[in-house]
Design a protein around this motif. Structure first.
Motif, PDB file in Angstrom:
ATOM      1  N   PRO A  46     -10.775   3.308   4.812  1.00  0.00           N
ATOM      2  CA  PRO A  46      -9.126   3.345   4.362  1.00  0.00           C
ATOM      3  C   PRO A  46      -7.964   3.204   5.601  1.00  0.00           C
ATOM      4  O   PRO A  46      -6.879   3.331   5.005  1.00  0.00           O
ATOM      5  N   LEU A  47      -8.186   3.262   6.321  1.00  0.00           N
ATOM      6  CA  LEU A  47      -7.625   2.956   7.900  1.00  0.00           C
ATOM      7  C   LEU A  47      -6.982   1.793   7.678  1.00  0.00           C
ATOM      8  O   LEU A  47      -6.182   0.853   8.644  1.00  0.00           O
ATOM      9  N   LYS A  48      -8.027   0.690   7.403  1.00  0.00           N
ATOM     10  CA  LYS A  48      -7.687  -0.315   7.510  1.00  0.00           C
ATOM     11  C   LYS A  48      -6.550  -1.147   6.684  1.00  0.00           C
ATOM     12  O   LYS A  48      -5.864  -0.671   5.183  1.00  0.00           O
ATOM     13  N   GLU A  49      -5.778  -2.271   7.020  1.00  0.00           N
ATOM     14  CA  GLU A  49      -4.491  -2.347   6.340  1.00  0.00           C
ATOM     15  C   GLU A  49      -5.112  -3.848   6.361  1.00  0.00           C
ATOM     16  O   GLU A  49      -5.062  -4.505   7.341  1.00  0.00           O
ATOM     17  N   ASP A  50      -5.245  -4.362   5.139  1.00  0.00           N
ATOM     18  CA  ASP A  50      -5.448  -6.159   4.541  1.00  0.00           C
ATOM     19  C   ASP A  50      -3.608  -6.704   4.837  1.00  0.00           C
ATOM     20  O   ASP A  50      -3.370  -6.776   4.063  1.00  0.00           O
TER      21      ASP A  50
END
Length: 50
Positions: A46-50
């Motif tokens: 949930p914390l990953k920014e793609d």
């Protein structure tokens, strides 16, 4: 009423055994040696920014 009694006896014996084995399997799967990296990877999705 005989079906109820048969189902109750099944749940009291084999159903309880199946639930206990499932619980033990989940605990072993969660605490297995190679599980920390995959759990950390899944927790950070949930914390990953793609």
């Amino acid at each position: 009423m005989e079906t109820y009694t048969a189902m109750r006896h099944f749940a009291d014996s084999w159903g309880l055994l199946a639930m206990a084995l499932f619980f033990a399997g989940v605990v072993v799967f969660t605490l297995r040696p190679g599980g920390k990296k995959s759990a950390d990877d899944a927790a950070s999705i949930p914390l990953k920014e793609d």
